[in-house]
Design an enzyme around this catalytic site. Structure first.
Site, PDB file in Angstrom:
ATOM      1  N   LEU A 140       0.782  -1.241   0.000  1.00 40.67           N
ATOM      2  CA  LEU A 140       0.000   0.000   0.000  1.00 40.67           C
ATOM      3  C   LEU A 140       0.813   1.290   0.000  1.00 40.67           C
ATOM      4  O   LEU A 140       0.238   2.370  -0.028  1.00 40.67           O
ATOM      5  CB  LEU A 140      -0.961  -0.009   1.206  1.00 40.67           C
ATOM      6  CG  LEU A 140      -1.898  -1.218   1.256  1.00 40.67           C
ATOM      7  CD1 LEU A 140      -2.871  -1.094   2.421  1.00 40.67           C
ATOM      8  CD2 LEU A 140      -2.658  -1.387  -0.053  1.00 40.67           C
TER       9      LEU A 140
ATOM     10  N   HIS B 191      -3.996  -4.538  -9.000  1.00 36.75           N
ATOM     11  CA  HIS B 191      -5.016  -3.654  -8.404  1.00 36.75           C
ATOM     12  C   HIS B 191      -6.376  -4.313  -8.576  1.00 36.75           C
ATOM     13  O   HIS B 191      -6.683  -4.831  -9.652  1.00 36.75           O
ATOM     14  CB  HIS B 191      -4.983  -2.289  -9.095  1.00 36.75           C
ATOM     15  CG  HIS B 191      -5.882  -1.294  -8.444  1.00 36.75           C
ATOM     16  ND1 HIS B 191      -5.551  -0.667  -7.257  1.00 36.75           N
ATOM     17  CD2 HIS B 191      -7.123  -0.859  -8.764  1.00 36.75           C
ATOM     18  CE1 HIS B 191      -6.541   0.126  -6.901  1.00 36.75           C
ATOM     19  NE2 HIS B 191      -7.503   0.023  -7.787  1.00 36.75           N
TER      20      HIS B 191
ATOM     21  N   ASP C 108      -1.156   3.615  -9.077  1.00 40.52           N
ATOM     22  CA  ASP C 108      -2.055   2.938 -10.029  1.00 40.52           C
ATOM     23  C   ASP C 108      -2.094   3.559 -11.418  1.00 40.52           C
ATOM     24  O   ASP C 108      -3.090   3.420 -12.134  1.00 40.52           O
ATOM     25  CB  ASP C 108      -3.491   2.892  -9.472  1.00 40.52           C
ATOM     26  CG  ASP C 108      -3.540   2.250  -8.094  1.00 40.52           C
ATOM     27  OD1 ASP C 108      -2.790   1.279  -7.860  1.00 40.52           O
ATOM     28  OD2 ASP C 108      -4.317   2.719  -7.249  1.00 40.52           O
TER      29      ASP C 108
ATOM     30  N   GLU D 204      -7.534 -12.945  -9.339  1.00 33.72           N
ATOM     31  CA  GLU D 204      -6.121 -12.693  -9.022  1.00 33.72           C
ATOM     32  C   GLU D 204      -5.338 -13.997  -8.940  1.00 33.72           C
ATOM     33  O   GLU D 204      -4.248 -14.119  -9.498  1.00 33.72           O
ATOM     34  CB  GLU D 204      -6.018 -11.914  -7.703  1.00 33.72           C
ATOM     35  CG  GLU D 204      -6.571 -10.499  -7.833  1.00 33.72           C
ATOM     36  CD  GLU D 204      -6.446  -9.654  -6.577  1.00 33.72           C
ATOM     37  OE1 GLU D 204      -6.387  -8.431  -6.714  1.00 33.72           O
ATOM     38  OE2 GLU D 204      -6.439 -10.203  -5.452  1.00 33.72           O
TER      39      GLU D 204
HETATM   40  C1  GAR Z   1      -5.643  -7.765  -3.394  1.00 30.17           C
HETATM   41  O1  GAR Z   1      -6.978  -7.855  -3.781  1.00 30.17           O
HETATM   42  C2  GAR Z   1      -4.929  -6.702  -4.199  1.00 30.17           C
HETATM   43  O2  GAR Z   1      -5.423  -6.564  -5.492  1.00 30.17           O
HETATM   44  C3  GAR Z   1      -5.232  -5.472  -3.389  1.00 30.17           C
HETATM   45  O3  GAR Z   1      -5.125  -5.870  -2.058  1.00 30.17           O
HETATM   46  C4  GAR Z   1      -5.529  -7.242  -1.960  1.00 30.17           C
HETATM   47  C5  GAR Z   1      -4.466  -7.966  -1.164  1.00 30.17           C
HETATM   48  O4  GAR Z   1      -4.909  -9.250  -0.846  1.00 30.17           O
HETATM   49  N1  GAR Z   1      -4.316  -4.416  -3.705  1.00 30.17           N
HETATM   50  C6  GAR Z   1      -4.663  -3.124  -3.659  1.00 30.17           C
HETATM   51  O5  GAR Z   1      -5.768  -2.750  -3.312  1.00 30.17           O
HETATM   52  C7  GAR Z   1      -3.563  -2.155  -4.055  1.00 30.17           C
HETATM   53  N2  GAR Z   1      -4.110  -0.862  -4.347  1.00 30.17           N
HETATM   54  P1  GAR Z   1      -3.886 -10.320  -0.281  1.00 30.17           P
HETATM   55  O6  GAR Z   1      -3.068  -9.609   0.799  1.00 30.17           O
HETATM   56  O7  GAR Z   1      -4.734 -11.411   0.280  1.00 30.17           O
HETATM   57  O8  GAR Z   1      -3.002 -10.764  -1.422  1.00 30.17           O
END
Ligand code: GAR
Length: 202
Positions: free
Chosen positions: A88, A107, A148, A177
């Protein structure tokens, strides 16, 4: 034998994508995860790293933005790529310069919609639902000096129904993802290696 690429994963939260990437590439001989870098001691990704047997490196804002400690560590590990998986903080200029077109982010929305500072995780899904969008998705992109805004590498979509909640949308997004992120990483690394090889043989 082709050299194995080394990636560093940066994560701030649960780390389920980091785990998925580690499990996808385990034993494939394509890449190894040099370390998981994390900026929060409360992140579950630290526990996942321990269970996966991957070294976790915890750092704070001061060392990230005002020292070269992380860069030195990345260089010592001979890291080729940096993968942001739920990380982040804005990437500082010294890292962008040291890894040109070698830092990618995932993202949880279809950029350029729902991106920018403060748009992460559940906040993104809440905004998508509040706008009554009929679709959302994931964007994998190169990282630049803005949140982003780097060049898009890949997007995949999912449809929303009227009964979707931020939680159900998050589950759909995670599914995309897990399906695509490791494959896109693999394709990128392979195509970059091919380009490097052909450059060396001309
Ligand atoms: C994921 O969905 C990723 O795309 C998002 O955080 C989540 C992390 O999940 N990223 C963002 O929002 C970045 N702006 P995880 O920790 O379980 O991999």
């Amino acid at each position: 034998m082709k050299p194995v690429s080394r990636i560093a994963i940066f994560a701030s939260g649960s780390g389920s994508n980091a785990q998925r990437i580690a499990e996808y590439f385990a034993g494939k001989g394509i890449l190894e995860i040099s370390a998981i870098y994390c900026n929060s001691s409360a992140s579950y990704v630290l526990e996942r790293a321990r269970l996966l047997g991957i070294q976790a490196i915890l750092f704070d804002r001061e060392s990230f933005y005002n020292t070269s400690d992380i860069l030195v560590d990345l260089r010592e590990r001979k890291v080729d790529w940096i993968v942001l998986a739920g990380f982040l903080w804005l990437i500082p200029a010294y890292l962008l310069k040291s890894f040109p077109n070698r830092i990618i982010n995932i993202h949880p929305a279809l950029l350029p919609k729902y991106g920018g500072k403060g748009m992460y995780g559940a906040k993104v899904h809440e905004a998508v639902i509040a706008s009554h969008d009929t679709e959302s998705g994931i964007t994998i992109h190169y990282v630049n000096e803005q949140y982003d805004e780097g060049q898009v590498i890949f997007q995949a979509k999912c449809t929303l129904t009227e009964t979707d909640t931020p939680e159900s949308l998050a589950a759909k997004i995670h599914e995309l993802e897990y399906k695509y992120f490791p494959v896109v990483i693999s394709d990128l690394i392979r195509s970059k290696k091919r380009r490097d090889t052909s450059r060396n043989t001309i």
